[in-house]
Enzyme design. Structure first.
Site, PDB file in Angstrom:
ATOM      1  CB  CYS A  96      -0.992  -0.037   1.173  1.00 31.37           C
ATOM      2  SG  CYS A  96      -2.342   1.146   0.989  1.00 31.37           S
ATOM      3  CG  HIS A 224      -3.476  -3.489   3.465  1.00 33.45           C
ATOM      4  ND1 HIS A 224      -2.400  -2.872   4.080  1.00 33.45           N
ATOM      5  CD2 HIS A 224      -4.193  -2.506   2.895  1.00 33.45           C
ATOM      6  CE1 HIS A 224      -2.479  -1.563   3.885  1.00 33.45           C
ATOM      7  NE2 HIS A 224      -3.563  -1.316   3.174  1.00 33.45           N
ATOM      8  CD  GLU A 226      -0.795  -5.481   5.956  1.00 37.88           C
ATOM      9  OE1 GLU A 226      -0.599  -6.020   4.853  1.00 37.88           O
ATOM     10  OE2 GLU A 226      -1.125  -4.283   6.082  1.00 37.88           O
TER      11      GLU A 226
END
Lengths: 260, 956
Positions: A96, A224, A226
């Site tokens: 990002c 994302h 994660e």
């Protein structure tokens, strides 16, 4: 090789460092979170790591453009140690805002010192910041972050206002596609890359969601990974039995590649 | 040689001008006669030792995006640009207003080698449209006069003003010997908002010590005694229809919590947020604040700093909690209101809503805190006085919830610099809005910089874990005066105001003392820890300054460059305020029947209620918030097959690696408040609890917050309604064994126009956090599978007062739903047991719009149809009209989806009922409801039609 060592670099306004570090840990890396100021004071310390991660957030408030200030500092102060890091096989991941930094610093899509394509992450076609889950068609093989275990389509959340990947010319994008650098594309329900909203949340031409440099070792993506490590991160886990963390697989693949 | 350049940055040929297009749309939506064509350009005013080619390089190499933007250098000498059609409008921050991007630009430009002295951002608009509406366009859309300056036509500047230097002069305000009128004149002209009784008390105090107060002392008293800071109404004495209430808060909300003595409460009503135990190693805290008046004037800045402020409440709770989730609730008038109905000095509700959403978005997203729960309540009563609530949940290690200050501790200010922004915010938020508020109160608007606050957060969590300070609080309303005054209340404090770092020169000592500049915290630091804290701050680029010392003298001493400018006794400051005595009364409005002509088939009624602002999809708002940052959000605000179903509550994981979760929900209803404040309060508490129980929170481990927003409580009937609501809070809290842990009130939510005062409806927001023992057992509201059974849990009564049904029929009276204090707790408990046993596939609470709306929402969210047959047993013998069961808003009710193999176990678990099997989930995507008489079809609609109606209003 023992546990690969990952450094997660944070700057003022970075805000995804904690979960990004947690994802590396889950994938089997040993991880440290550093303030960029500390690395600027002693750039040689980067030599101790095999993975450099620039997590999401709003580094320096995204003043002057998303990722711009951190990119300038990486280029001017850390350029030399970054080159050394990459030359000896280190992996670089930008998520990002971290992707925006890598692009503004010129590390993506062309790679270090090769010139290559000019690109930017421009404002979403929708004109606003949006959070939503997207499907991504994968192209494994070029980048160590995507190995054969990734599967043809994965799901991840995006949350950004400036994620439309634009190259200087369409020919530059075509060349990237040919060389296999476009490793993640926004996809429709059937898994086909799409330019239509909202499956493609920002209007990226060619549905580009994530790209790597020609070596595959520098990888940046708007979604994302994660944020999808455990099944219950998925938005429909209460109705879909057996979902597993698609995001974790990107981290795990990188750790496996370094251990090989 | 120092030059000033304007560098203009615009989309490159072929790129879309999003900002210009958006503004043109907004202009038409606001009813500004068009057609408009707008081009928007960002830019910078750059001052320094720079040639024109330097300026062009700055634009090309640093400020623009080289792929999609072009930059050019423009004149600032008053010459106009011949190439531009239409009017040119420049907008830039007023001197002294925080301009973070400009600060970043000047740092970076110097770093890459340009000799830059000053930078300011500027926006330029090229406007084509009717000339006679240009001024309206500028004032209502392009510039916010409170913080920005607009120039129409060529720009003529020779340098960037930096404010004048301040020459110290100690100011006394003579009040001794003055009569009542003169005292009140001082209170008004100084915007002190002090009452006559308070002015007289201050006068007597200074008479007794034989001197006049300084301006700074008077301001300190005004801030500390303001309604905003001291809550004098709720804590004051009230005479309620002959009954005396000594301290409403203590006798109701706080009293109930004390009586409950729940052993998992850690710190309640004493700190910036309420704290409860989460697990063996962690506590969580929760606080919700309002920022109503600033948001009325500057919606973006108001909600932006409203959220920033409540995040600092978490940071300033105990020894500092890490914020893990935000909430936001907005009350506005209908966003599609005819613009000609908007009174002067008031912003259109659509502009307010867009602005407040953007403000929350930009602060929350930038801080990296997920905004996971909220609500929108629309009522004409909020037209001139919108409400903005922002909340923050934080997590902190156990044992860190208490703090103390020791004599000798340094008073350390950390974070943002002090400027003139937000002066008189505390006293302003306690006053009424008027048509002139924008001009009078411009200074009360604060400007936020989320990144500064994120940097402060990074320092505080580390400093806390290293034990570098003993106490901490945030600078909120009243600025340093409140923060230092509160921290030193038991001891005393000595402050040297000239040490405070300033954004720009020219602030007087009083301005420094009461400024509400954002992103500032005050810490009590043991002297031996100060060097280590300074080093930590340096490494994180956070400014921290030693302002003075906490002392054991019981006095608050203020100096500027060594000169004494304030010397107040802490006792007088905190205990000297005369008790407010207020009259309260209440007369129940006559109960009218909300019965209205009703149709044979209710499909159209349902479709219309699904499109009500309070019910319709909030996806437009939710998707602008990053609700998943920190990777904790495991039940998201939008759920179901298309990620669009309206979840009852969200669940976050406060502790990484654990599956113990925290559900966050809320309840609010202005329509009930207008009819019956007691029933309203009971219902919104029930709603907040329903919402968190519906996703899996343990009803024994729910904590709630109150936020009262009322009109002017000097009117006895307004205060009477507040008393009733507070008493309902007490009764429900005790019956449900659900403690209040913190709260806040915002009174005087009124707007004066042409001598008439318009008050908001009595509005109580209840926010709830509840522990979810294992999130893997969490339940969402989307229908899961064909063939599953649907049950209605809870009792339905003909309660339509204040319902959306009544509103849609234009009926205002009627009985507001009543909470059954005896039955409700058992319903929550047994539902939780059923969830823990894994019997519940989906669950949705019934609220606005009742059964019909809940069925439609579950079906839309699951992408599955529903077939319902209403059973005679649902009805009382003496009422048998179907709309009562379909649209009644009786509280403590849930719809539950159960797999066929679990129906008997469910019926057993919920045997205390009332439980009725009402239908089943079907694959055919229709909602079909049959009555009990000859299978008459009451509702029959395709999901497509229902979904469209529900999505349409806020599809912006």
């Amino acid at each position: 090789m023992a546990e690969p060592r990952a450094i997660v670099l944070r700057a003022p306004g970075t805000n995804c460092e904690e979960e990004t570090a947690a994802a590396w840990e889950r994938a089997g890396a040993s991880v440290e979170v550093w303030h960029v100021g500390r690395l600027i004071e002693s750039p040689a310390e980067l030599d101790a790591f095999q993975i450099l991660t620039l997590p999401g957030g709003f580094s320096y408030g995204d003043d002057l453009g998303a990722g711009k200030i951190l990119a300038t500092r990486l280029g001017t102060v850390l350029g030399e140690s970054l080159r050394r890091f990459h030359d000896r096989g280190g992996l670089v991941l930008g998520i990002c805002n971290g992707f925006q930094v890598l692009v503004r610093a010129g590390l993506l899509p062309g790679g270090l010192g090769t010139g290559g394509a000019r690109a930017t992450l421009a404002r979403n076609d929708s004109g606003r910041f949006e959070s939503r889950w997207v499907r991504l068609a994968t192209r494994p093989g070029v980048s160590p972050f995507l190995d054969d275990e990734i599967g043809p389509v994965i799901e991840l959340p995006v949350a950004h206002g400036e994620g439309r990947f634009v190259t200087g010319t369409r020919a530059e994008l075509d060349a990237m596609e040919r060389s296999g650098q476009v490793v993640l594309r926004y996809a429709d329900a059937e898994g086909r890359p799409t330019e239509s909203y909202p499956e493609n949340p920002n209007g990226s031409p060619g549905a580009v969601a994530g790209v790597c440099d020609p070596t595959g070792r520098i990888f940046g993506l708007m979604p994302h990974p994660e944020r999808f490590v455990d099944p219950w991160h998925h938005p429909r886990w209460t109705r879909t039995p057996g979902v597993t963390g698609d995001g974790l697989r990107l981290f795990s693949a990188a750790v496996r590649a370094l251990r090989a | 040689m120092v030059n000033l350049w304007r560098i203009e940055i615009m989309p490159a040929p072929g790129q879309v001008d999003h900002e210009g297009d958006r503004l043109a749309r907004d202009a038409e939506e606001m009813g500004l006669a068009g057609p408009w064509s707008l081009r928007a350009r960002r830019g910078f005013l750059v001052e320094g030792n720079l040639s024109e080619s330097d300026a062009q390089r700055i634009g090309d190499e640093v400020l623009r995006d080289p792929v999609v933007e072009v930059a050019r250098v423009c004149p600032v000498d008053g010459t106009s640009d011949p190439h531009e059609p239409g009017a040119v409008v420049h907008v830039f921050p007023r001197p002294g207003v925080t301009d973070p991007e400009a600060e970043s630009a000047s740092v970076l430009l110097r770093e890459v080698g340009f000799d830059v002295a000053n930078v300011r951002t500027i926006r330029t608009y090229l406007v084509e449209g009717p000339t006679d509406s240009l001024t309206s366009l500028v004032n209502r859309l392009l510039a916010n006069d409170a913080v920005e300056q607009a120039v129409v036509g060529p720009l003529n500047l020779d340098h960037l003003g930096q404010g004048d230097r301040y020459a110290f002069r100690r100011v006394e305000v003579p009040i001794r010997g003055l009569g009542d009128d003169a005292l009140m004149a001082i209170s008004r002209s100084g915007q002190l908002s002090l009452s006559l009784a308070e002015m007289r008390t201050i006068q007597a105090h200074f008479d007794a010590i034989g001197r006049e107060p300084t301006d700074c002392e008077l301001e300190t008293l005004a801030q500390t005694w303001s309604e905003h800071c001291s809550h004098k109404t709720l804590k004051g004495r009230i005479s309620f229809d002959g009954r005396t209430i000594d301290n409403l808060l203590k006798e109701t909300i706080f009293g109930a919590t004390m009586k409950l003595k729940s052993d998992w409460l850690v710190s309640v009503f004493s700190d910036n947020a309420g704290v409860v135990r989460f697990d063996d190693e962690h506590d969580v805290c929760f606080k919700v604040e309002t920022h109503n008046h600033p948001s009325a004037i500057d919606p973006y800045g108001g909600s932006n700093t409203g959220l920033g402020g409540v995040i600092r409440d978490a940071l300033g709770t105990g020894l500092g909690a890490k914020p893990i989730a935000n909430t936001d609730v907005f009350c506005v008038a209908a966003p599609d209101l005819d613009p000609s109905c908007v009174p002067p000095g008031v912003l259109h509700p659509r502009r307010i809503l867009k602005g407040v959403v953007a403000g929350v978005r930009d602060y929350g997203n930038r801080m990296g805190i997920p905004t996971v729960n909220g609500a929108l309540a629309v009522d004409p009563g909020y037209l001139s006085n919108p409400l903005v609530f922002c909340g923050t949940v934080g997590v902190l290690p156990r044992g860190m919830a208490t703090k103390r200050v020791e004599p000798g501790d340094r008073i350390v200010a950390m974070g943002g610099r002090t400027g003139r922004d937000g002066i008189h915010g505390a006293t302003f938020s306690s006053a009424e809005l008027t048509a002139h508020s924008e001009t009078v109160s411009g200074g009360a608007v604060q400007i936020g910089n989320a990144i500064t606050e994120k940097m402060v957060l990074d320092v505080i969590v580390q400093a806390r874990d290293r034990g570098l300070f003993r106490s901490i609080t945030d600078c909120g309303a009243g600025g340093f005066s409140s923060a230092v005054g509160e921290m030193g209340a038991e001891l005393g404090a000595e402050v040297e105001l000239s040490r405070a770092p300033l954004k720009y020169a020219g602030l007087s000592y009083t301005e420094i003392w009461i400024s509400e500049a954002q992103e500032r915290m005050v810490l009590a630091v043991p002297p031996e820890k100060w060097p280590e804290l300074q080093e930590l701050c340096r490494s994180e680029n956070v400014e921290a300054t030693d302002l003075g010392e906490f002392v054991d003298t019981g006095r608050l001493i203020l100096r500027y460059e060594g000169e004494l400018v304030g010397d107040l006794s802490m006792e007088f400051l905190h205990e000297g305020r005369p008790t407010v005595v207020r009259e309260a009364t209440w007369k129940c409005p006559p109960v009218e029947s909300p019965m209205a002509p009703h149709p044979y088939n209710y499909t159209n009624e349902l479709i219309s209620i699904l499109g009500h602002w309070d019910v319709c999809s909030k996806e437009w708002i939710v998707r602008q918030y990053d609700h998943e940052v920190q990777a904790r959000t495991v039940v998201k605000p939008l759920v179901g097959v298309g990620d669009e179903g309206p979840g009852d509550a969200s669940i976050v994981l406060p502790v990484r690696g654990s599956t113990r979760g925290l559900a966050i929900g809320c309840g609010i209803n202005p329509r009930y408040g207008k009819i019956d404040p007691y029933a309203m309060a009971a219902c919104v508490i029930d709603e907040a609890i329903r919402n968190v129980v519906a996703v899996g929170a343990d009803p024994e481990r729910i904590a709630i917050l109150d936020n009262f927003c009322w009109g002017n409580t000097e009117r006895p009937e307004t205060l009477g309604s507040l008393v009733l609501a507070a008493e309902a809070c007490r009764d429900v809290s005790l019956a449900y064994r659900t403690p209040f842990i913190s709260g806040k009130d915002s009174l005087n939510n009124e707007y004066s126009h042409e001598g008439r005062s318009l008050s908001i409806p009595p509005t109580l927001l209840i926010s709830a956090i509840g522990i979810v023992p294992d999130v893997r057992k969490a339940v969402t509201m989307d229908l899961k599978g064909e063939g599953n059974a649907l049950y209605l849990l809870g009792k339905t009564l003909p309660e339509l007062g204040g319902s959306l049904w009544a509103e849609s029929k234009g009926r205002t009276g009627g009985a507001v739903p009543d909470v059954d204090l005896n039955q409700a707790p058992g319903i929550f408990r047994s539902l939780h047991q059923a969830m823990q046993a894994g019997l519940v596939r989906s669950c949705h609470d019934l609220s606005e719009g009742g059964l019909a709306v809940a069925l439609a929402e579950m079906a839309i969210a699951g992408g599955l149809g529903v077939r319902v047959k209403l059973d005679r047993s649902l009805f009382e013998p003496d009422w048998d009209l179907p709309f009562l069961i379909l649209f009644s808003e009786s509280p403590t009710r849930f719809l539950i989806e159960v797999a066929p193999e679990n129906t008997s176990r469910l019926e057993e678990t919920l045997s205390n009922g009332p439980l009725t099997r009402i239908g089943e989930v079907v694959s055919n995507p229709r909602l079909v409801v049959e009555g009990w008489q000859d299978s008459r079809v009451l509702i029959d609609a395709s999901l497509q039609v229902l979904r469209d109606a529900w999505l349409r209003p806020l599809r912006w």
